[in-house]
Design a protein around this motif. Sequence first.
Motif, mmCIF file in Angstrom:
data_model
loop_
_atom_site.group_PDB
_atom_site.id
_atom_site.type_symbol
_atom_site.label_atom_id
_atom_site.label_comp_id
_atom_site.label_asym_id
_atom_site.label_seq_id
_atom_site.Cartn_x
_atom_site.Cartn_y
_atom_site.Cartn_z
ATOM 1 N N LEU A 51 -4.036 59.879 -24.682
ATOM 2 C CA LEU A 51 -5.299 60.889 -25.590
ATOM 3 C C LEU A 51 -4.586 62.552 -25.064
ATOM 4 N N ASN A 52 -5.030 63.999 -25.861
ATOM 5 C CA ASN A 52 -4.780 64.376 -25.007
ATOM 6 C C ASN A 52 -6.230 65.616 -24.927
ATOM 7 N N MET A 53 -6.843 65.365 -23.119
ATOM 8 C CA MET A 53 -8.002 66.086 -23.091
ATOM 9 C C MET A 53 -7.725 66.104 -21.684
ATOM 10 N N SER A 54 -9.111 67.032 -21.746
ATOM 11 C CA SER A 54 -8.853 67.555 -20.007
ATOM 12 C C SER A 54 -10.382 67.340 -19.425
ATOM 13 N N GLY A 110 -4.506 60.067 -19.541
ATOM 14 C CA GLY A 110 -3.424 60.093 -20.572
ATOM 15 C C GLY A 110 -2.789 58.524 -21.171
ATOM 16 N N LYS A 111 -3.118 57.624 -21.283
ATOM 17 C CA LYS A 111 -3.582 56.845 -21.962
ATOM 18 C C LYS A 111 -4.736 55.943 -21.073
ATOM 19 N N ASN A 112 -5.987 55.349 -21.641
ATOM 20 C CA ASN A 112 -6.834 54.496 -21.262
ATOM 21 C C ASN A 112 -6.551 53.460 -21.143
ATOM 22 N N TRP A 113 -7.429 52.416 -20.641
ATOM 23 C CA TRP A 113 -6.829 50.324 -20.711
ATOM 24 C C TRP A 113 -5.846 50.259 -20.835
ATOM 25 N N THR A 114 -6.281 50.496 -22.434
ATOM 26 C CA THR A 114 -5.791 49.899 -23.946
ATOM 27 C C THR A 114 -4.292 49.319 -23.738
ATOM 28 N N GLY A 162 -6.307 62.365 -30.044
ATOM 29 C CA GLY A 162 -5.441 61.884 -28.684
ATOM 30 C C GLY A 162 -3.855 61.063 -30.521
ATOM 31 N N TYR A 163 -2.989 60.843 -30.765
ATOM 32 C CA TYR A 163 -2.495 60.584 -30.564
ATOM 33 C C TYR A 163 -1.654 58.659 -31.069
ATOM 34 N N LEU A 164 -0.700 58.060 -31.680
ATOM 35 C CA LEU A 164 -0.263 56.915 -31.727
ATOM 36 C C LEU A 164 0.902 57.196 -30.773
ATOM 37 N N MET A 183 2.181 60.100 -34.348
ATOM 38 C CA MET A 183 1.067 60.188 -35.921
ATOM 39 C C MET A 183 -0.010 60.698 -34.791
ATOM 40 N N ALA A 184 -0.615 61.990 -34.747
ATOM 41 C CA ALA A 184 -2.096 62.335 -34.871
ATOM 42 C C ALA A 184 -3.687 61.822 -35.222
ATOM 43 N N TRP A 185 -4.659 61.520 -34.196
ATOM 44 C CA TRP A 185 -5.892 60.759 -35.301
ATOM 45 C C TRP A 185 -6.696 61.721 -35.351
ATOM 46 N N PRO A 186 -6.484 61.847 -36.636
ATOM 47 C CA PRO A 186 -7.383 63.207 -37.089
ATOM 48 C C PRO A 186 -9.350 63.173 -36.653
ATOM 49 N N GLY A 187 -9.585 63.949 -36.274
ATOM 50 C CA GLY A 187 -11.364 64.003 -35.402
ATOM 51 C C GLY A 187 -11.291 63.012 -33.967
ATOM 52 N N LEU A 188 -11.995 61.782 -34.133
ATOM 53 C CA LEU A 188 -11.894 60.829 -33.567
ATOM 54 C C LEU A 188 -10.686 60.007 -32.884
#
Length: 557
Positions: A409-412, A389-393, A445-447, A461-466
């Motif tokens: 993060l928004n992925m499966s 759902g989020k990585n190490w950061t 992904g989002y902030l 806040m949606a990240w556009p693209g990456l």
Amino acid sequence: MAKQRWMLAAAALAALVAAPAGFAQSNDALKNDAATTGDVLTYGMGYNNQRYSPLKQINAGNAAKLQPVWSYSLNNSQSHESQPIVHEGVMYVTTHSQTMAINAVSGKQIWKQDVELPQDVFKYTCCGILNRGVAIFDGKIYRTTLDAQVVALDAKTGKQLWKSKAANYQDGHALTGAPLVVNGVVMTGIGGGEYGTRGFIDGWDANTGKQLWRIYTTAAPGEKGGNTWPGDTASKGGAPTWLTGAYDPDLDLVYWGTGNAGPWNPQVRMGDNLYVCSVLAFKPKTGELVWHYQFSPNDPYDYDATEVGMLVDMKIAGQDRKVLAQANRNGFFYVLDRTNGKLLAANPYVKVNWADKIDMASGRPVESEQTKKIRAGQSAEIWPSVLGGKNWTPMSWNPATGLAYANTLNMSWPYQIAKPEYKRGEWYLGIDFKGVTMPKSEPHGYLSAMDPMTGKSKWQMAWPGLPSMAGTLSTGGGLVFTGAATGEFMAVDADNGKKLWEFQTGSGIIGLPVTWEQGGTQYVSIVVGAGGVWALLGDERMANVPGGGSVWTFAIR
Ligand code: CA
Ligand code: CA
């Protein structure tokens, strides 16, 4: 009476005069780091790991006026995740191959020291060639190296004072994390959860580098918890500890997160597999384990819990509670009573389908139909992905909003078990690994500004693209600082997610912002340089992001 008052004043003055000679790197200084705005002495900007500064010279009203003050080239095209440490006007940053001291206000280099690495070390780095920064204590700075060593340097000159070996890198062990220093004990974790290794946490004498204790993070046969592993599977059972812990001085407890079970295929290690995907609370002097909480028992999904979260004091149902708040890679936001490990809340903060919920009475996940299919050897699409759902950061905390800020993060990922085969120094996964699946019609992904108790976002806040894999910084000025995978460093309004300022830094950002003040000016710094685990997954959109590490510092002047 007058004389007494004078003596008190004289004593206070003596304390002030004595301050520069070592006070700033003493135990007290480390304990107070979160409150002292003139320096950044710890990973996490305080033992509580909140990454919050009360500074408000830069605020929502004027953030648009931020300007670059200096930039420093790291002369290194690898991945850059180093958090700067700032002490008495000197900034310390690392790359995998060098340690640098820089004048924090001018950006001028003071010294630079090479890290000696064996030629074949890069064969064994799973997730990026990088280092996450130094620790400082008593005139020395401490860092780790990719060949699993811990090094002490003279803070003034960069001269090496001692070097201690934690493990053999050819087994797949590596060190990338910033050490944690508490009362003269330098603590470091270990990487290598994907290589069939056994995790641990070490305590080293800050003066000499002598090993004081080691906690193994998988329980061997005969040890407490050893019955949660069949046969000798604990010996290759993972539970790596590759990030930095947090510390509560009042409870004298260190909190350290552990990673995935090895191999990822759970069929060969049926049982809870203590202490994978857990948080361990232990005494820094002895390494004595006081309590543990396991987030993902028998973890099939590489849901590392290495990012330990934040120590926050908050009111829950009218009661003051000391909690550990962690947005776990498994998609649930956990709130634990950090005095005893009792679960207070666990709610999804991203889409989750591997478990239906966390049972509040037992503290255990209730596994879903999808996970039952996986365990039966069938394939399924699992949310969240291997990246979590989020990585190490790390996330940050703002006490004024009561929200936790993190890049989510928004992925499966498609998951099916396969036969694991152990070969020394090679990946030991036992699954048919096909990467991650990015949704076609939604952001990746989002902030996110999250309530720890509910997991719900007040805004995103949606990240556009990456998607972004950068850390966040919160400030008393009502700001959240973070960066984009495409290189924009930015200030966002903590109340509503509105972007107030951004600056293109020249490479992708996967680092951790910090802020401090000197001479009446507030500065914000970030280490930039694309790479890390996301880049390794081969996202073709990364091709347009130039590599190359640098440090940037900003202020309003
Ligand atoms: Ca400080
Ligand atoms: Ca892992």
